[in-house]
Design an enzyme around this catalytic site. Structure first.
Site, PDB file in Angstrom:
ATOM      1  N   ARG A 169      -9.008   3.528  11.498  1.00 16.44           N
ATOM      2  CA  ARG A 169      -7.560   3.728  11.399  1.00 16.44           C
ATOM      3  C   ARG A 169      -7.013   4.756  12.406  1.00 16.44           C
ATOM      4  O   ARG A 169      -5.840   4.732  12.733  1.00 16.44           O
ATOM      5  CB  ARG A 169      -7.212   4.199   9.984  1.00 16.44           C
ATOM      6  CG  ARG A 169      -7.606   3.225   8.882  1.00 16.44           C
ATOM      7  CD  ARG A 169      -6.819   1.945   8.955  1.00 16.44           C
ATOM      8  NE  ARG A 169      -7.213   1.006   7.905  1.00 16.44           N
ATOM      9  CZ  ARG A 169      -6.668   0.975   6.704  1.00 16.44           C
ATOM     10  NH1 ARG A 169      -5.716   1.816   6.390  1.00 16.44           N
ATOM     11  NH2 ARG A 169      -7.088   0.090   5.814  1.00 16.44           N
TER      12      ARG A 169
ATOM     13  N   ARG B  75       0.878  -1.445   7.445  1.00 18.63           N
ATOM     14  CA  ARG B  75       1.357  -0.228   6.789  1.00 18.63           C
ATOM     15  C   ARG B  75       2.369   0.556   7.630  1.00 18.63           C
ATOM     16  O   ARG B  75       2.816   1.621   7.227  1.00 18.63           O
ATOM     17  CB  ARG B  75       0.149   0.667   6.427  1.00 18.63           C
ATOM     18  CG  ARG B  75      -0.858  -0.032   5.499  1.00 18.63           C
ATOM     19  CD  ARG B  75      -1.717   0.948   4.751  1.00 18.63           C
ATOM     20  NE  ARG B  75      -0.893   1.917   4.050  1.00 18.63           N
ATOM     21  CZ  ARG B  75      -1.334   3.057   3.547  1.00 18.63           C
ATOM     22  NH1 ARG B  75      -2.596   3.362   3.667  1.00 18.63           N
ATOM     23  NH2 ARG B  75      -0.518   3.885   2.930  1.00 18.63           N
TER      24      ARG B  75
ATOM     25  N   HIS C  86     -11.764   6.526   5.546  1.00 16.17           N
ATOM     26  CA  HIS C  86     -11.152   7.762   6.045  1.00 16.17           C
ATOM     27  C   HIS C  86     -12.123   8.932   5.893  1.00 16.17           C
ATOM     28  O   HIS C  86     -12.998   8.918   5.021  1.00 16.17           O
ATOM     29  CB  HIS C  86      -9.907   8.116   5.212  1.00 16.17           C
ATOM     30  CG  HIS C  86      -8.744   7.206   5.417  1.00 16.17           C
ATOM     31  ND1 HIS C  86      -8.052   6.637   4.371  1.00 16.17           N
ATOM     32  CD2 HIS C  86      -8.127   6.787   6.551  1.00 16.17           C
ATOM     33  CE1 HIS C  86      -7.057   5.900   4.853  1.00 16.17           C
ATOM     34  NE2 HIS C  86      -7.080   5.966   6.164  1.00 16.17           N
TER      35      HIS C  86
ATOM     36  N   GLU D 215      -0.140   9.573   1.427  1.00 17.48           N
ATOM     37  CA  GLU D 215      -0.803  10.577   2.267  1.00 17.48           C
ATOM     38  C   GLU D 215      -0.998  10.103   3.702  1.00 17.48           C
ATOM     39  O   GLU D 215      -0.949  10.907   4.639  1.00 17.48           O
ATOM     40  CB  GLU D 215      -2.188  10.894   1.681  1.00 17.48           C
ATOM     41  CG  GLU D 215      -3.083  11.665   2.630  1.00 17.48           C
ATOM     42  CD  GLU D 215      -4.460  11.959   2.073  1.00 17.48           C
ATOM     43  OE1 GLU D 215      -5.193  11.020   1.749  1.00 17.48           O
ATOM     44  OE2 GLU D 215      -4.784  13.136   1.953  1.00 17.48           O
ATOM     45  N   ASP D 216      -1.221   8.800   3.853  1.00 12.57           N
ATOM     46  CA  ASP D 216      -1.530   8.292   5.189  1.00 12.57           C
ATOM     47  C   ASP D 216      -0.344   8.334   6.133  1.00 12.57           C
ATOM     48  O   ASP D 216      -0.507   8.201   7.346  1.00 12.57           O
ATOM     49  CB  ASP D 216      -2.066   6.854   5.084  1.00 12.57           C
ATOM     50  CG  ASP D 216      -3.391   6.820   4.368  1.00 12.57           C
ATOM     51  OD1 ASP D 216      -4.208   7.719   4.622  1.00 12.57           O
ATOM     52  OD2 ASP D 216      -3.602   5.917   3.542  1.00 12.57           O
TER      53      ASP D 216
ATOM     54  N   CYS E 293      -4.835  10.517  -1.610  1.00 13.30           N
ATOM     55  CA  CYS E 293      -3.951   9.499  -0.986  1.00 13.30           C
ATOM     56  C   CYS E 293      -2.597   9.398  -1.643  1.00 13.30           C
ATOM     57  O   CYS E 293      -1.651   8.921  -1.025  1.00 13.30           O
ATOM     58  CB  CYS E 293      -4.515   8.096  -1.092  1.00 13.30           C
ATOM     59  SG  CYS E 293      -6.206   7.918  -1.016  1.00 13.30           S
TER      60      CYS E 293
ATOM     61  N   ASP F 151       0.807  -1.229   0.000  1.00 11.46           N
ATOM     62  CA  ASP F 151       0.000   0.000   0.000  1.00 11.46           C
ATOM     63  C   ASP F 151       0.837   1.274   0.000  1.00 11.46           C
ATOM     64  O   ASP F 151       0.290   2.374   0.161  1.00 11.46           O
ATOM     65  CB  ASP F 151      -0.931   0.001   1.218  1.00 11.46           C
ATOM     66  CG  ASP F 151      -2.100  -0.955   1.049  1.00 11.46           C
ATOM     67  OD1 ASP F 151      -3.040  -0.598   0.315  1.00 11.46           O
ATOM     68  OD2 ASP F 151      -2.059  -2.067   1.597  1.00 11.46           O
TER      69      ASP F 151
HETATM   70  C1  CIR Z   1      -5.526   1.048   2.819  1.00 13.49           C
HETATM   71  O1  CIR Z   1      -6.478   0.321   3.089  1.00 13.49           O
HETATM   72  O2  CIR Z   1      -4.818   1.552   3.682  1.00 13.49           O
HETATM   73  C2  CIR Z   1      -5.225   1.318   1.359  1.00 13.49           C
HETATM   74  N1  CIR Z   1      -5.591   0.196   0.587  1.00 13.49           N
HETATM   75  C3  CIR Z   1      -5.953   2.541   0.876  1.00 13.49           C
HETATM   76  C4  CIR Z   1      -5.494   3.804   1.551  1.00 13.49           C
HETATM   77  C5  CIR Z   1      -6.165   4.995   0.990  1.00 13.49           C
HETATM   78  N2  CIR Z   1      -5.651   6.174   1.603  1.00 13.49           N
HETATM   79  C6  CIR Z   1      -6.312   7.299   1.707  1.00 13.49           C
HETATM   80  O3  CIR Z   1      -7.470   7.374   1.364  1.00 13.49           O
HETATM   81  N3  CIR Z   1      -5.697   8.324   2.288  1.00 13.49           N
END
Ligand code: CIR
Length: 252
Positions: free
Chosen positions: A133, A87, A159, A67-68, A246, A62
């Site tokens: 999360r 992650r 999110h 962004e996360d 993201c 991922d």
């Molecule tokens: C996740 O589940 O963490 C990733 N497959 C998708 C993350 C998407 N991130 C975001 O919207 N900021």
């Protein structure tokens, strides 16, 4: 403006899809994802954004959802402890890249968890999703770091920014039937119809707004309000619950 992005690993085919809960998970095509990622980067560059690319890490499927991993406030970055255990190892390379860009960083300490996708800056306020999360400790730690008003918002989907993003300090897009529009103060809230809900996530750049391709009602709503709109297709990332925001960490 600068932006940090992270390239697509071969292992992206194994990216999380609704935390593994979704019965109809669709196969991700990595080569297509790379082309879409390149076009996303091109759209940033075309608007004068200086893009810093972090190489992919096969251990972290991922990792393009960069962004996360970091929240930038007033030129400083809080590097997160991601909400999903798979992650958490993505953060080191992101922190190193921010260091190299000269952005001061701090690390979030567990048990606090926070995903950048839950942090929505609007005016001087940070709205923060309380989601699967992001936990209460994560919200509190962000408030200490940012020294700005922080408003927690209960989120049932992935999110907060999956359903709401700021186009400017005065304009917010919100997917229909998600949050109460009065959650957000001192701005116009444009409700994106259910058939276009994914288009509530946009990237506001200097002089342009990136929106998901193929969402004419949302496009028209932005153009009516004087915004220059650029459409970008990220279908392979959508399969893994990704939105436009993201794929970058913006450093204004
Ligand atoms: C996740 O589940 O963490 C990733 N497959 C998708 C993350 C998407 N991130 C975001 O919207 N900021």
């Amino acid at each position: 403006m600068r932006a940090l992005v992270r390239e697509v690993p071969d292992s992206f085919v194994n990216a999380l899809q609704d935390d593994g809960r979704r019965a109809d998970a669709r196969r991700i095509h990595v080569s297509k994802a790379r082309k879409q990622h390149a076009r996303y980067v091109d759209a940033l560059v075309a608007r004068g954004v200086e893009v810093v690319r972090v190489p992919p890490d096969e251990a972290y499927p991922d990792c393009p959802f960069v962004e996360d991993q970091a929240v930038v406030v007033d030129g400083r970055a809080l590097v997160t402890w991601a909400g999903h255990p798979s992650r958490r190892g993505e953060a080191d390379a992101v922190q190193a890249a921010l260091d190299a860009m000269g952005v001061p960083t701090e690390r979030l300490d567990p048990p606090a968890t926070l995903d950048g996708g839950d942090v929505l800056a609007l005016g001087g306020t940070l709205y923060v999703g309380r989601s699967r999360r992001t936990n209460g400790e994560g919200v509190a730690a962000l408030a200490r770091f940012a020294q700005r008003p922080v408003v927690p918002v209960g989120v049932s989907g992935l999110h907060l920014k999956s359903v709401a993003t700021a186009v400017s300090d005065r304009l917010l897009l919100l997917a229909a039937d998600t949050l109460d529009p009065t959650t957000f103060s001192d701005c116009e809230v444009v409700v994106v119809p259910a058939g276009e809900s994914a288009a509530a996530n946009v990237v506001a750049l200097p002089g342009a707004v990136l929106i998901l391709a193929g969402h004419p009602i949302t496009r028209a709503a932005l153009e009516e309000r004087g915004h220059d709109v650029v459409e970008v297709g990220i279908g392979e990332f959508r399969k893994a619950d990704g939105s436009l925001t993201c794929l970058s960490v913006l450093v204004p």
